[in-house]
Design a protein around this motif. Structure first.
Motif, PDB file in Angstrom:
ATOM      1  N   PHE A 244       0.822  -1.195   0.000  1.00  0.00           N
ATOM      2  CA  PHE A 244       0.000   0.000   0.000  1.00  0.00           C
ATOM      3  C   PHE A 244       0.860   1.251   0.000  1.00  0.00           C
ATOM      4  N   ASP A 245       0.335   2.291  -0.618  1.00  0.00           N
ATOM      5  CA  ASP A 245       0.976   3.603  -0.552  1.00  0.00           C
ATOM      6  C   ASP A 245       0.546   4.223   0.772  1.00  0.00           C
ATOM      7  N   PRO A 246       1.476   4.467   1.707  1.00  0.00           N
ATOM      8  CA  PRO A 246       1.083   4.974   3.023  1.00  0.00           C
ATOM      9  C   PRO A 246       0.428   6.358   2.983  1.00  0.00           C
ATOM     10  N   VAL A 247       0.734   7.142   1.976  1.00  0.00           N
ATOM     11  CA  VAL A 247       0.110   8.465   1.872  1.00  0.00           C
ATOM     12  C   VAL A 247      -1.352   8.316   1.454  1.00  0.00           C
ATOM     13  N   ILE A 248      -1.626   7.441   0.515  1.00  0.00           N
ATOM     14  CA  ILE A 248      -2.986   7.269  -0.006  1.00  0.00           C
ATOM     15  C   ILE A 248      -3.832   6.380   0.889  1.00  0.00           C
ATOM     16  N   HIS A 249      -3.223   5.473   1.636  1.00  0.00           N
ATOM     17  CA  HIS A 249      -3.955   4.435   2.351  1.00  0.00           C
ATOM     18  C   HIS A 249      -4.949   4.949   3.395  1.00  0.00           C
ATOM     19  N   ALA A 250      -4.695   6.073   4.015  1.00  0.00           N
ATOM     20  CA  ALA A 250      -5.636   6.608   5.015  1.00  0.00           C
ATOM     21  C   ALA A 250      -6.999   6.806   4.358  1.00  0.00           C
ATOM     22  N   PRO A 251      -8.076   6.408   5.027  1.00  0.00           N
ATOM     23  CA  PRO A 251      -9.401   6.456   4.407  1.00  0.00           C
ATOM     24  C   PRO A 251      -9.772   7.807   3.788  1.00  0.00           C
ATOM     25  N   GLY A 252      -9.503   8.897   4.487  1.00  0.00           N
ATOM     26  CA  GLY A 252      -9.847  10.216   3.948  1.00  0.00           C
ATOM     27  C   GLY A 252      -9.079  10.532   2.675  1.00  0.00           C
TER      28      GLY A 252
ATOM     29  N   VAL B  34      -9.443  19.307   8.978  1.00  0.00           N
ATOM     30  CA  VAL B  34      -9.106  17.909   8.671  1.00  0.00           C
ATOM     31  C   VAL B  34      -8.834  17.762   7.179  1.00  0.00           C
ATOM     32  N   LEU B  35      -9.696  18.349   6.346  1.00  0.00           N
ATOM     33  CA  LEU B  35      -9.482  18.269   4.902  1.00  0.00           C
ATOM     34  C   LEU B  35      -8.184  18.954   4.505  1.00  0.00           C
ATOM     35  N   SER B  36      -7.902  20.094   5.090  1.00  0.00           N
ATOM     36  CA  SER B  36      -6.661  20.811   4.784  1.00  0.00           C
ATOM     37  C   SER B  36      -5.435  19.954   5.072  1.00  0.00           C
ATOM     38  N   LYS B  37      -5.460  19.230   6.184  1.00  0.00           N
ATOM     39  CA  LYS B  37      -4.336  18.362   6.542  1.00  0.00           C
ATOM     40  C   LYS B  37      -4.163  17.238   5.522  1.00  0.00           C
ATOM     41  N   HIS B  38      -5.277  16.628   5.118  1.00  0.00           N
ATOM     42  CA  HIS B  38      -5.208  15.568   4.109  1.00  0.00           C
ATOM     43  C   HIS B  38      -4.663  16.113   2.784  1.00  0.00           C
ATOM     44  N   LEU B  39      -5.175  17.261   2.370  1.00  0.00           N
ATOM     45  CA  LEU B  39      -4.725  17.849   1.107  1.00  0.00           C
ATOM     46  C   LEU B  39      -3.248  18.210   1.166  1.00  0.00           C
ATOM     47  N   LYS B  40      -2.795  18.713   2.295  1.00  0.00           N
ATOM     48  CA  LYS B  40      -1.385  19.078   2.452  1.00  0.00           C
ATOM     49  C   LYS B  40      -0.491  17.850   2.308  1.00  0.00           C
ATOM     50  N   GLN B  41      -0.888  16.743   2.918  1.00  0.00           N
ATOM     51  CA  GLN B  41      -0.088  15.517   2.810  1.00  0.00           C
ATOM     52  C   GLN B  41      -0.034  15.022   1.366  1.00  0.00           C
ATOM     53  N   LEU B  42      -1.165  15.075   0.677  1.00  0.00           N
ATOM     54  CA  LEU B  42      -1.184  14.650  -0.726  1.00  0.00           C
ATOM     55  C   LEU B  42      -0.371  15.600  -1.599  1.00  0.00           C
TER      56      LEU B  42
ATOM     57  N   GLY C 183       0.154  11.392  -8.988  1.00  0.00           N
ATOM     58  CA  GLY C 183      -0.967  11.014  -8.135  1.00  0.00           C
ATOM     59  C   GLY C 183      -1.855   9.985  -8.805  1.00  0.00           C
ATOM     60  N   LYS C 184      -2.106  10.159 -10.104  1.00  0.00           N
ATOM     61  CA  LYS C 184      -2.918   9.189 -10.846  1.00  0.00           C
ATOM     62  C   LYS C 184      -2.245   7.820 -10.858  1.00  0.00           C
ATOM     63  N   LYS C 185      -0.936   7.827 -11.064  1.00  0.00           N
ATOM     64  CA  LYS C 185      -0.178   6.570 -11.093  1.00  0.00           C
ATOM     65  C   LYS C 185      -0.193   5.899  -9.723  1.00  0.00           C
ATOM     66  N   ALA C 186       0.040   6.673  -8.665  1.00  0.00           N
ATOM     67  CA  ALA C 186       0.055   6.122  -7.306  1.00  0.00           C
ATOM     68  C   ALA C 186      -1.320   5.595  -6.908  1.00  0.00           C
ATOM     69  N   PHE C 187      -2.377   6.321  -7.256  1.00  0.00           N
ATOM     70  CA  PHE C 187      -3.734   5.881  -6.930  1.00  0.00           C
ATOM     71  C   PHE C 187      -4.061   4.593  -7.681  1.00  0.00           C
ATOM     72  N   ALA C 188      -3.726   4.525  -8.965  1.00  0.00           N
ATOM     73  CA  ALA C 188      -3.993   3.319  -9.754  1.00  0.00           C
ATOM     74  C   ALA C 188      -3.253   2.114  -9.166  1.00  0.00           C
ATOM     75  N   ALA C 189      -2.007   2.317  -8.738  1.00  0.00           N
ATOM     76  CA  ALA C 189      -1.232   1.225  -8.147  1.00  0.00           C
ATOM     77  C   ALA C 189      -1.849   0.787  -6.818  1.00  0.00           C
ATOM     78  N   HIS C 190      -2.321   1.741  -6.033  1.00  0.00           N
ATOM     79  CA  HIS C 190      -2.934   1.427  -4.743  1.00  0.00           C
ATOM     80  C   HIS C 190      -4.219   0.621  -4.957  1.00  0.00           C
ATOM     81  N   VAL C 191      -5.044   1.058  -5.903  1.00  0.00           N
ATOM     82  CA  VAL C 191      -6.295   0.349  -6.206  1.00  0.00           C
ATOM     83  C   VAL C 191      -5.993  -1.048  -6.746  1.00  0.00           C
ATOM     84  N   ALA C 192      -4.968  -1.167  -7.576  1.00  0.00           N
ATOM     85  CA  ALA C 192      -4.589  -2.479  -8.102  1.00  0.00           C
ATOM     86  C   ALA C 192      -4.199  -3.424  -6.965  1.00  0.00           C
ATOM     87  N   GLU C 193      -3.496  -2.903  -5.981  1.00  0.00           N
ATOM     88  CA  GLU C 193      -3.105  -3.725  -4.831  1.00  0.00           C
ATOM     89  C   GLU C 193      -4.326  -4.139  -4.022  1.00  0.00           C
TER      90      GLU C 193
END
Length: 97
Positions: A7-15, A43-51, A78-88
């Motif tokens: 899993f991508d640790p940045v993307i893995h958090a539910p939000g 909360v959204l600002s924190k998530h967006l900042k990490q991404l 981001g598209k590549k990382a998200f696609a890889a995360h979903v594939a996993e």
């Protein structure tokens, strides 16, 4: 033996996963993301900042009616990382079926 999840640790958090899912098909305004996730502005600002720090999203501000609106979109990385995360996730789901 099944390899451990990659899993991508940045993307893995539910939000952040939800944000990436929304942004995978559209550019979205801050309020739409906030309301979709049902979280506070901070909360959204924190998530967006990490991404953004990971290079997965691009934030742009545009003036509307004298106020600045923040828009988010996935970057190519981001598209590549998200696609890889979903594939996993799909790979793991297939193991249980």
């Amino acid at each position: 033996m099944t390899p451990p999840p990659l899993f991508d640790p940045v993307i893995h958090a539910p939000g952040r996963l939800q944000i990436c899912a929304i942004l995978s098909s559209v550019e979205a305004e801050f309020a739409l993301l906030r309301d979709s996730l049902k979280v506070s502005d901070s909360v959204l600002s924190k998530h967006l900042k990490q991404l953004e720090d990971a290079g997965y999203i691009k934030l742009t501000k545009t003036p509307v009616d004298g106020r600045s609106r923040t828009w988010a979109s996935l970057t190519p990385a981001g598209k590549k990382a998200f696609a890889a995360h979903v594939a996993e996730l799909n790979r793991l789901a297939a193991l249980t079926g």
